[in-house]
Scaffold this active site. Structure first.
Site, PDB file in Angstrom:
ATOM      1  N   ASP A 180       0.830  -1.215   0.000  1.00 33.07           N
ATOM      2  CA  ASP A 180       0.000   0.000   0.000  1.00 33.07           C
ATOM      3  C   ASP A 180       0.859   1.257   0.000  1.00 33.07           C
ATOM      4  O   ASP A 180       2.063   1.199   0.233  1.00 33.07           O
ATOM      5  CB  ASP A 180      -0.967  -0.012   1.201  1.00 33.07           C
ATOM      6  CG  ASP A 180      -0.283  -0.402   2.505  1.00 33.07           C
ATOM      7  OD1 ASP A 180       0.959  -0.433   2.551  1.00 33.07           O
ATOM      8  OD2 ASP A 180      -0.993  -0.691   3.481  1.00 33.07           O
ATOM      9  N   ASN A 217      -7.700  -2.805  14.169  1.00 32.01           N
ATOM     10  CA  ASN A 217      -9.059  -3.133  13.736  1.00 32.01           C
ATOM     11  C   ASN A 217      -9.077  -4.313  12.766  1.00 32.01           C
ATOM     12  O   ASN A 217     -10.070  -4.550  12.086  1.00 32.01           O
ATOM     13  CB  ASN A 217      -9.719  -1.911  13.090  1.00 32.01           C
ATOM     14  CG  ASN A 217      -8.963  -1.427  11.855  1.00 32.01           C
ATOM     15  OD1 ASN A 217      -8.008  -2.059  11.426  1.00 32.01           O
ATOM     16  ND2 ASN A 217      -9.396  -0.312  11.281  1.00 32.01           N
ATOM     17  N   HIS A 248      -7.182  -4.704  10.080  1.00 29.25           N
ATOM     18  CA  HIS A 248      -6.889  -4.466   8.662  1.00 29.25           C
ATOM     19  C   HIS A 248      -5.583  -5.118   8.250  1.00 29.25           C
ATOM     20  O   HIS A 248      -4.670  -5.274   9.044  1.00 29.25           O
ATOM     21  CB  HIS A 248      -6.953  -2.977   8.296  1.00 29.25           C
ATOM     22  CG  HIS A 248      -5.814  -2.122   8.764  1.00 29.25           C
ATOM     23  ND1 HIS A 248      -5.997  -0.829   9.219  1.00 29.25           N
ATOM     24  CD2 HIS A 248      -4.486  -2.338   8.829  1.00 29.25           C
ATOM     25  CE1 HIS A 248      -4.816  -0.322   9.535  1.00 29.25           C
ATOM     26  NE2 HIS A 248      -3.889  -1.204   9.321  1.00 29.25           N
ATOM     27  N   GLU A 304      -9.528  -1.846   5.156  1.00 24.62           N
ATOM     28  CA  GLU A 304     -10.209  -1.523   6.404  1.00 24.62           C
ATOM     29  C   GLU A 304     -11.454  -2.401   6.572  1.00 24.62           C
ATOM     30  O   GLU A 304     -11.903  -3.038   5.615  1.00 24.62           O
ATOM     31  CB  GLU A 304     -10.619  -0.041   6.376  1.00 24.62           C
ATOM     32  CG  GLU A 304      -9.427   0.927   6.318  1.00 24.62           C
ATOM     33  CD  GLU A 304      -8.709   1.088   7.659  1.00 24.62           C
ATOM     34  OE1 GLU A 304      -8.616   0.117   8.430  1.00 24.62           O
ATOM     35  OE2 GLU A 304      -8.247   2.210   7.930  1.00 24.62           O
TER      36      GLU A 304
HETATM   37  C1  GLP Z   1      -0.449   0.366   8.552  1.00 23.51           C
HETATM   38  C2  GLP Z   1      -0.100  -0.484   7.338  1.00 23.51           C
HETATM   39  C3  GLP Z   1      -0.300  -1.961   7.614  1.00 23.51           C
HETATM   40  C4  GLP Z   1       0.349  -2.346   8.923  1.00 23.51           C
HETATM   41  C5  GLP Z   1      -0.267  -1.537  10.047  1.00 23.51           C
HETATM   42  C6  GLP Z   1       0.275  -1.899  11.416  1.00 23.51           C
HETATM   43  O1  GLP Z   1      -1.796   0.613   8.660  1.00 23.51           O
HETATM   44  N1  GLP Z   1      -0.856  -0.111   6.177  1.00 23.51           N
HETATM   45  O2  GLP Z   1       0.235  -2.717   6.525  1.00 23.51           O
HETATM   46  O3  GLP Z   1       0.182  -3.712   9.149  1.00 23.51           O
HETATM   47  O4  GLP Z   1      -0.004  -0.177   9.787  1.00 23.51           O
HETATM   48  O5  GLP Z   1       1.400  -1.135  11.721  1.00 23.51           O
HETATM   49  P1  GLP Z   1       2.406  -1.478  12.885  1.00 23.51           P
HETATM   50  O6  GLP Z   1       3.219  -2.625  12.389  1.00 23.51           O
HETATM   51  O7  GLP Z   1       3.234  -0.239  13.033  1.00 23.51           O
HETATM   52  O8  GLP Z   1       1.603  -1.799  14.081  1.00 23.51           O
END
Ligand code: GLP
Length: 248
Positions: free
Chosen positions: A52, A121, A123, A128
């Site tokens: 993404d 959440n 995702h 989402e």
């Molecule tokens: C963002 C990314 C996700 C990732 C998430 C969790 O939203 N788009 O791909 O898994 O963050 O981030 P973290 O690893 O910092 O908890």
């Protein structure tokens, strides 16, 4: 463990196709890949596709995922620039170019290993809650919760993007193998819903139950709400044993 799996796969297939994630979770994996390169491992034929990217952030913006990947991985390994792919986020006709991004994945023979983190959440990527389980790469509006979680990275004068382009859930499920990592208590509900809950677009990671080769790598905190924890430990021991005996 995750980095070791990637490096083993790379040894077997030098032109490995990797699906990559951002966030704090995969940073250690990228550190190990950089270290492996310093010790002589070649990444020159590897192809990568990131999950993404934010809409409207230039590649050199410190919060852009292109910047993140350069800093944590690409500056430290020898993946050629032409082999690095991100979902399209600037220019026009994004819908058409999202289709071309999907085609590029197919042209490379599909993703061999997809790395994933998970949002509080549930995702995956930026899919989402209520994302279609059949979704493909597309523009997605971020939820309040995701915006809150990421707000800490933005200065008071910076505008936080509310929209991103993400691989879809069906895109992710096309990968040959999926490795999801989750650390910390904040993710315990999401991990529980993903592994033990019903499959539901309300918890996007639960779609991984449809995937035949997904492994969750979780710490004790993220595993805290799993009701079958003891069973998973036994599975892990049995698999390690089978591997040691050359059965797998
Ligand atoms: C963002 C990314 C996700 C990732 C998430 C969790 O939203 N788009 O791909 O898994 O963050 O981030 P973290 O690893 O910092 O908890």
């Amino acid at each position: 463990m995750v980095a070791a799996r990637i490096l083993r796969a790379l040894a077997k297939k030098p032109d490995l196709v990797l699906g990559l994630a951002t966030g704090s979770t995969p940073i250690k994996v990228y550190e190990r890949m950089v270290r492996a390169h310093r010790n002589g491992i070649d990444f020159s034929r590897v192809r990568t596709f990131n999950l993404d990217e934010y809409l409207g952030l230039p590649a050199d913006h410190p919060q852009s995922y292109r910047y993140f990947m350069r800093k944590h991985l690409f500056d430290g390994v020898n993946v050629p620039d032409d082999n690095i792919h991100f979902p399209p986020t600037d220019g026009s006709d994004l819908t058409k170019r999202c289709g071309e991004f999907e085609q590029k994945i197919r042209d490379c023979g599909g993703i061999d290993i997809q790395l994933l983190g998970i949002g509080r959440n549930g995702h995956i990527g930026f899919n989402e809650p209520t994302s279609s389980l059949a979704s493909r790469t597309r523009i997605k509006t971020l939820t309040e919760r995701t915006l809150e979680d990421n707000a800490r990275f933005y200065g008071p004068d910076e505008t936080q993007p509310e929209v991103a382009v993400t691989m879809g859930i069906a895109t992710i499920l096309d990968a040959r193998s999926i490795l999801l990592q989750s650390f910390g208590t904040a993710k315990a509900n999401a991990v529980h819903a993903a592994i033990e809950g019903p499959i539901s677009s309300f918890w996007p990671a639960s779609a991984l139950q449809y995937h035949a080769n997904t492994t969750f790598y979780v710490d004790e905190e993220s595993a805290a709400r799993l009701t079958m924890r003891e069973y998973y430990r036994r599975v892990q021991r049995a698999e390690a044993d089978s591997e040691a005996r050359g059965l797998m």
